[in-house]
Write a protein that holds these residues in place. Structure first.
Motif, PDB file in Angstrom:
ATOM      1  N   HIS A 145      -2.273  73.088 134.331  1.00 14.41           N
ATOM      2  CA  HIS A 145      -2.083  72.295 133.110  1.00 14.41           C
ATOM      3  C   HIS A 145      -0.905  72.837 132.296  1.00 14.41           C
ATOM      4  CE1 HIS A 145      -6.467  71.822 134.115  1.00 14.41           C
ATOM      5  NE2 HIS A 145      -6.050  70.577 134.119  1.00 14.41           N
ATOM      6  N   HIS A 171      -6.792  61.671 135.558  1.00 12.62           N
ATOM      7  CA  HIS A 171      -6.408  63.072 135.359  1.00 12.62           C
ATOM      8  C   HIS A 171      -6.179  63.758 136.718  1.00 12.62           C
ATOM      9  CE1 HIS A 171      -6.672  67.025 133.165  1.00 12.62           C
ATOM     10  NE2 HIS A 171      -6.990  67.419 134.391  1.00 12.62           N
ATOM     11  N   HIS A 214      -2.852  65.623 139.058  1.00 14.28           N
ATOM     12  CA  HIS A 214      -2.856  66.834 139.904  1.00 14.28           C
ATOM     13  C   HIS A 214      -2.420  66.478 141.334  1.00 14.28           C
ATOM     14  CE1 HIS A 214      -4.472  69.691 137.061  1.00 14.28           C
ATOM     15  NE2 HIS A 214      -5.540  68.954 136.820  1.00 14.28           N
ATOM     16  N   PHE A 232       2.693  69.109 134.173  1.00  9.93           N
ATOM     17  CA  PHE A 232       1.461  68.307 134.082  1.00  9.93           C
ATOM     18  C   PHE A 232       1.433  67.583 132.735  1.00  9.93           C
ATOM     19  CE2 PHE A 232      -2.942  67.332 133.310  1.00  9.93           C
ATOM     20  CZ  PHE A 232      -3.433  66.951 134.551  1.00  9.93           C
TER      21      PHE A 232
END
Ligand SMILES: [Zn+2]
Length: 275
Positions: free
Chosen positions: A166, A145, A149, A170
């Motif tokens: 988010h 995750h 980023h 993303f």
């Protein structure tokens, strides 16, 4: 990995993003290349950890660095430059990990993984040696995750601050990688439109993994609660905005005192988190 790769990564990202992304994405020609000194220090940091860190940290960080290199090749065509990976508490108390564009000592790109999800003690995971492998799987997913980023911070330059990172780009990366992993799609952190019933990318990939993927190490009820909490908070914030408007109208009409709506919203949130 070399300084050359850092420069290539930035340039590559600019071209690819401009060609393929949606209107939400600005061209990332202004994404700065990572200075060679930063690249060299990040690589030296990894070498130090693998050679000289205390055994408890070294074993876990070796696993995480191995996963990082594997995922970089498999999912990002090797475009990322190895970051600092730390077993340390993220900035937000509720976060399982984070990816800071600037580290605590001013270098670029620091990924923190919350120690209690690896060693046990976090309410989302089960403690004990029997669940150690499952907790590592969970930590590797937190790392993946955070790598999405890192990709947007260092390659595309699209950080979607209005979505707390988010947003659509993303989500798109999560869904691109998720398709390779056989995972179902997710939406942005804002439940809207056709996708509003999908899980949020804020908790990807944990919230779309099969229940047995973590070998029983993740408390299933807590995993569902994470989603519930996010939905409850969003509903409470919307309700708060409506109440503020209603209060303002009433005050304008009658000039009388009304309850503190923020307090009401907070109570609503707390009730949702506890449920
Ligand atoms: Zn995130």
């Amino acid at each position: 990995m070399t300084a050359r790769r850092a420069a290539v990564g930035g340039v590559h990202g600019a071209g690819r993003v401009t060609e393929t992304r949606s209107q939400h994405v600005r061209a990332s020609a202004d994404t700065p290349a990572i200075p060679p000194e930063h690249v060299a220090h990040r690589q030296a940091f990894e070498a130090f950890v693998l050679e000289h860190a205390e055994p408890r940290h070294r074993d876990v960080l070796r696993f995480l660095y191995e996963r990082w290199h594997e995922y970089n090749e498999r999912f990002f065509t090797g475009q990322l430059v190895v970051p600092y990976i730390l077993l340390a508490e993220p900035k937000m108390p509720s976060a399982l990990g984070d990816c800071a564009p600037v580290s605590g000592f001013g270098a670029r790109s620091q990924i923190r993984i919350r120690p209690s999800i690896v060693f046990g003690g976090h309410p989302l995971v089960r403690s004990g040696a029997a669940f150690a492998e499952g907790r590592l799987r969970f930590a590797a997913d937190v790392l993946l995750h955070e790598m999405v980023h890192q990709y947007h911070q260092e390659v595309t330059g699209v950080t979607e601050d209005s979505y707390s990172g988010h947003g659509p780009v993303f989500r798109d990366e999560c869904n691109r990688i998720g398709a390779l992993l056989g995972l179902p799609p997710v939406r942005t952190c804002k439940a809207r439109g056709r996708d509003r019933d999908l899980p949020s990318c804020s908790h990807w990939p944990h919230n779309v993994r099969p229940p047995d993927y973590y070998l029983g190490a993740v408390v299933e009820r807590s995993r569902r609660r994470l989603e519930l909490s996010a939905a409850t908070i969003a509903a409470a914030l919307a309700a708060d905005a409506e109440l503020r408007l209603a209060v303002a109208r009433k005050r304008a009409e009658r000039g009388i005192a009304w309850p503190d709506v923020s307090e009401l919203a907070r109570t609503h949130i707390e009730r949702g988190v506890e449920s």
